[in-house]
Scaffold this motif. Structure first.
Motif, PDB file in Angstrom:
ATOM      1  N   VAL A  93      66.053  73.314 -14.761  1.00 46.74           N
ATOM      2  CA  VAL A  93      65.758  71.883 -14.683  1.00 46.74           C
ATOM      3  C   VAL A  93      66.638  71.263 -13.602  1.00 46.74           C
ATOM      4  N   ASP A  94      66.082  70.309 -12.837  1.00 41.37           N
ATOM      5  CA  ASP A  94      66.871  69.713 -11.758  1.00 41.37           C
ATOM      6  C   ASP A  94      67.465  68.369 -12.178  1.00 41.37           C
ATOM      7  N   PHE A  95      68.285  67.807 -11.293  1.00 38.62           N
ATOM      8  CA  PHE A  95      69.034  66.587 -11.582  1.00 38.62           C
ATOM      9  C   PHE A  95      68.136  65.407 -11.948  1.00 38.62           C
ATOM     10  N   SER A  96      67.142  65.106 -11.100  1.00 40.64           N
ATOM     11  CA  SER A  96      66.338  63.904 -11.321  1.00 40.64           C
ATOM     12  C   SER A  96      65.545  64.015 -12.613  1.00 40.64           C
ATOM     13  N   GLY A  97      65.062  65.212 -12.925  1.00 39.78           N
ATOM     14  CA  GLY A  97      64.322  65.401 -14.164  1.00 39.78           C
ATOM     15  C   GLY A  97      65.203  65.194 -15.380  1.00 39.78           C
ATOM     16  N   PHE A  98      66.430  65.688 -15.323  1.00 42.13           N
ATOM     17  CA  PHE A  98      67.372  65.512 -16.423  1.00 42.13           C
ATOM     18  C   PHE A  98      67.633  64.029 -16.675  1.00 42.13           C
ATOM     19  N   GLN A  99      67.839  63.277 -15.597  1.00 40.52           N
ATOM     20  CA  GLN A  99      68.127  61.855 -15.743  1.00 40.52           C
ATOM     21  C   GLN A  99      66.958  61.133 -16.410  1.00 40.52           C
ATOM     22  N   LYS A 100      65.748  61.396 -15.969  1.00 46.59           N
ATOM     23  CA  LYS A 100      64.582  60.728 -16.544  1.00 46.59           C
ATOM     24  C   LYS A 100      64.357  61.156 -17.995  1.00 46.59           C
ATOM     25  N   LEU A 101      64.631  62.433 -18.294  1.00 47.42           N
ATOM     26  CA  LEU A 101      64.455  62.927 -19.649  1.00 47.42           C
ATOM     27  C   LEU A 101      65.351  62.165 -20.630  1.00 47.42           C
ATOM     28  N   ILE A 102      66.602  61.937 -20.247  1.00 53.31           N
ATOM     29  CA  ILE A 102      67.517  61.196 -21.121  1.00 53.31           C
ATOM     30  C   ILE A 102      67.059  59.750 -21.273  1.00 53.31           C
ATOM     31  N   ASP A 103      66.583  59.141 -20.183  1.00 52.21           N
ATOM     32  CA  ASP A 103      66.069  57.776 -20.280  1.00 52.21           C
ATOM     33  C   ASP A 103      64.856  57.710 -21.205  1.00 52.21           C
ATOM     34  N   ASP A 104      63.958  58.691 -21.100  1.00 56.79           N
ATOM     35  CA  ASP A 104      62.779  58.722 -21.973  1.00 56.79           C
ATOM     36  C   ASP A 104      63.169  58.871 -23.438  1.00 56.79           C
ATOM     37  N   LEU A 105      64.274  59.562 -23.694  1.00 57.72           N
ATOM     38  CA  LEU A 105      64.761  59.738 -25.062  1.00 57.72           C
ATOM     39  C   LEU A 105      65.410  58.472 -25.613  1.00 57.72           C
ATOM     40  N   VAL A 152      60.985  60.871 -32.365  1.00 55.62           N
ATOM     41  CA  VAL A 152      60.045  60.907 -31.248  1.00 55.62           C
ATOM     42  C   VAL A 152      58.666  61.373 -31.688  1.00 55.62           C
ATOM     43  N   LEU A 153      58.596  62.178 -32.741  1.00 52.81           N
ATOM     44  CA  LEU A 153      57.303  62.704 -33.150  1.00 52.81           C
ATOM     45  C   LEU A 153      56.439  61.644 -33.824  1.00 52.81           C
ATOM     46  N   THR A 154      57.006  60.483 -34.137  1.00 54.54           N
ATOM     47  CA  THR A 154      56.235  59.425 -34.781  1.00 54.54           C
ATOM     48  C   THR A 154      55.552  58.518 -33.775  1.00 54.54           C
ATOM     49  N   SER A 155      55.853  58.649 -32.506  1.00 56.69           N
ATOM     50  CA  SER A 155      55.275  57.793 -31.473  1.00 56.69           C
ATOM     51  C   SER A 155      54.492  58.645 -30.483  1.00 56.69           C
ATOM     52  N   PRO A 156      53.170  58.592 -30.498  1.00 55.27           N
ATOM     53  CA  PRO A 156      52.376  59.398 -29.566  1.00 55.27           C
ATOM     54  C   PRO A 156      52.714  59.128 -28.101  1.00 55.27           C
ATOM     55  N   LYS A 157      52.946  57.842 -27.757  1.00 52.30           N
ATOM     56  CA  LYS A 157      53.257  57.537 -26.367  1.00 52.30           C
ATOM     57  C   LYS A 157      54.601  58.131 -25.964  1.00 52.30           C
ATOM     58  N   LYS A 158      55.599  58.002 -26.850  1.00 50.62           N
ATOM     59  CA  LYS A 158      56.915  58.550 -26.534  1.00 50.62           C
ATOM     60  C   LYS A 158      56.840  60.072 -26.446  1.00 50.62           C
ATOM     61  N   LEU A 159      56.074  60.659 -27.325  1.00 46.67           N
ATOM     62  CA  LEU A 159      55.880  62.096 -27.296  1.00 46.67           C
ATOM     63  C   LEU A 159      55.280  62.522 -25.968  1.00 46.67           C
ATOM     64  N   TYR A 160      54.238  61.811 -25.537  1.00 47.44           N
ATOM     65  CA  TYR A 160      53.597  62.181 -24.280  1.00 47.44           C
ATOM     66  C   TYR A 160      54.542  61.974 -23.098  1.00 47.44           C
ATOM     67  N   ASP A 161      55.250  60.834 -23.070  1.00 48.89           N
ATOM     68  CA  ASP A 161      56.164  60.576 -21.953  1.00 48.89           C
ATOM     69  C   ASP A 161      57.216  61.677 -21.843  1.00 48.89           C
ATOM     70  N   LEU A 162      57.766  62.078 -22.992  1.00 44.03           N
ATOM     71  CA  LEU A 162      58.770  63.137 -22.988  1.00 44.03           C
ATOM     72  C   LEU A 162      58.175  64.465 -22.535  1.00 44.03           C
ATOM     73  N   ALA A 163      57.002  64.790 -23.064  1.00 40.87           N
ATOM     74  CA  ALA A 163      56.372  66.049 -22.690  1.00 40.87           C
ATOM     75  C   ALA A 163      56.006  66.058 -21.218  1.00 40.87           C
TER      76      ALA A 163
END
Length: 378
Positions: free
Chosen positions: A194-206, A276-287
């Motif tokens: 995993v690269d830097f920019s992806g890691f940053q966005k992943l934490i924000d999505d969480l 996160v599993l209770t929100s379809p949108k959050k699930l999709y954004d994370l995935a």
């Protein structure tokens, strides 16, 4: 002093069903949702854990198209350690420091588009998939890099006395795997990056990750300024924390590894119960973020394969992960480099080859970065 950092009471004989926790001490009782948290490996775990349930049709094909994969097996051929068929798995996880595209604006290093393995972890998942050991490999370790090929078939000569992370910058994923297998004598069953920019966005999505710092951490190089106390780190702050080496400890890569291990534990504890599993949108954004961010070996290069892989790790909670740093000592000729403590490192590799716990003697007396305990899960 020891370079070992444990995330729980230790790992029992993997041939059993694992230890029953006493519940004593400072640790809170694990929530039932936490048991669903996967083995959190470097930056990828939060994304992998939400891949399940992404559905079929358009979403499946979109997510499937996001994933990048590399054919490690073809590049390395047959000159590899034997694959052990005992139910255990070994995974090489890299956090890549690529200075191109969206990573360039994150700062640090060069802007020439080159790539380095900024973080490397060897994950051993024990037979039964209830426990795991995580061995961090310092990027500044001086090694003898073997002759290797990249996934395009180009061959690179062997080199002596070079830094460990030069393997990735020289020949990419295949050369990094070849180097790890040469150092350990252990076959890597899978590869995740995993690269830097992806890691940053992943934490924000969480929605951020909660940690407590016991000291002030200030490092302009990694854009980090945290006072002692409790924090919910956004993606930029989390990236700064796992990158910093001058803001805390002795300024070495070993101290940074200790911070990374603490952050992974905090992430693992949080992912299990953030809902996160209770929100379809959050699930999709994370995935979506996870699949765009991750590069895998070809065997894991689809949503179905990643979900199957993740489902096989659901029994591993953070309390059943033991985290250590590969045994090293500071290089007498250069305090900014480390060298492998060969005899102790052999204890680690022998234990993993035999699917056994890493003995405490393997890390006793090895170099440490003086940053243990500076960051804890909130």
């Amino acid at each position: 002093m020891s370079a070992e950092s444990t995330t729980g009471p230790g790992i029992s004989d993997p041939g059993t069903n694992g230890p029953s926790r006493s519940g004593k001490g400072r640790r809170r009782k694990a929530r039932s949702g936490r048991r669903k948290a996967l083995l959190v490996t470097a930056w990828t775990a939060a994304g992998i854990v939400v891949l399940g349930g992404t559905g079929a049709g358009y979403l499946y094909f979109k997510l499937n198209g996001n994933i990048k994969s590399v054919d490690i097996d073809q590049a390395l051929g047959s000159e590899r350690p034997l694959k052990v068929d005992n139910g255990s798995e070994n995974i090489l996880v890299l956090g890549s420091d690529t200075r191109s595209g969206s990573n360039r604006k994150l700062g640090g290093g060069t802007d020439d588009g080159s790539a380095r393995s900024d973080t490397a972890m060897i994950i051993h998942v024990y037979r039964g998939h209830k426990q795991a050991s995580v061995v961090s490999v310092p990027r500044d370790t001086l090694i003898d890099r073997p002759r290797c090929k990249d996934t395009s078939g180009r061959t690179y000569p062997a080199a002596s006395g070079v830094m460990f992370n030069s393997a990735y910058s020289t020949g990419g994923a295949a050369c990094a795997v070849k180097t790890v297998e040469s150092l350990t004598g252990i076959r890597m069953d899978h590869y995740l990056e995993v690269d830097f920019s992806g890691f940053q966005k992943l934490i924000d999505d969480l929605g951020g990750v909660s940690v407590t710092t016991t000291k002030n951490i200030k490092d302009p190089d990694s854009h980090l300024n945290l006072g002692a106390g409790r924090h919910t780190l956004d993606g930029r702050q989390a990236l700064g924390l796992v990158r910093t080496r001058h803001g805390v400890g002795d300024g070495s890569d070993l101290g940074r590894i200790q911070l990374q291990q603490a952050f992974i534990k905090a992430l693992a504890d949080q992912v299990g119960h953030i809902g996160v599993l209770t929100s379809p949108k959050k699930l999709y954004d994370l995935a979506d973020t996870a699949t765009r961010t991750v590069t895998t070996d070809s065997d894991l290069g689809s949503v179905n394969s990643l979900m199957d892989f993740a489902n096989g790790l659901k029994g591993i909670s953070s309390s059943h992960m033991k985290m250590v740093t590969m045994p090293v000592q500071y290089d007498p000729a250069n305090p900014n480099r480390v060298v492998i403590a060969e005899a102790k490192a052999k204890q680690v590799w022998t234990a993993l080859k035999n699917d056994r716990p890493i003995p405490a003697s393997a890390t006793k007396g090895t170099a440490t970065g003086e940053a243990k305990g500076v960051v804890t899960a909130s």
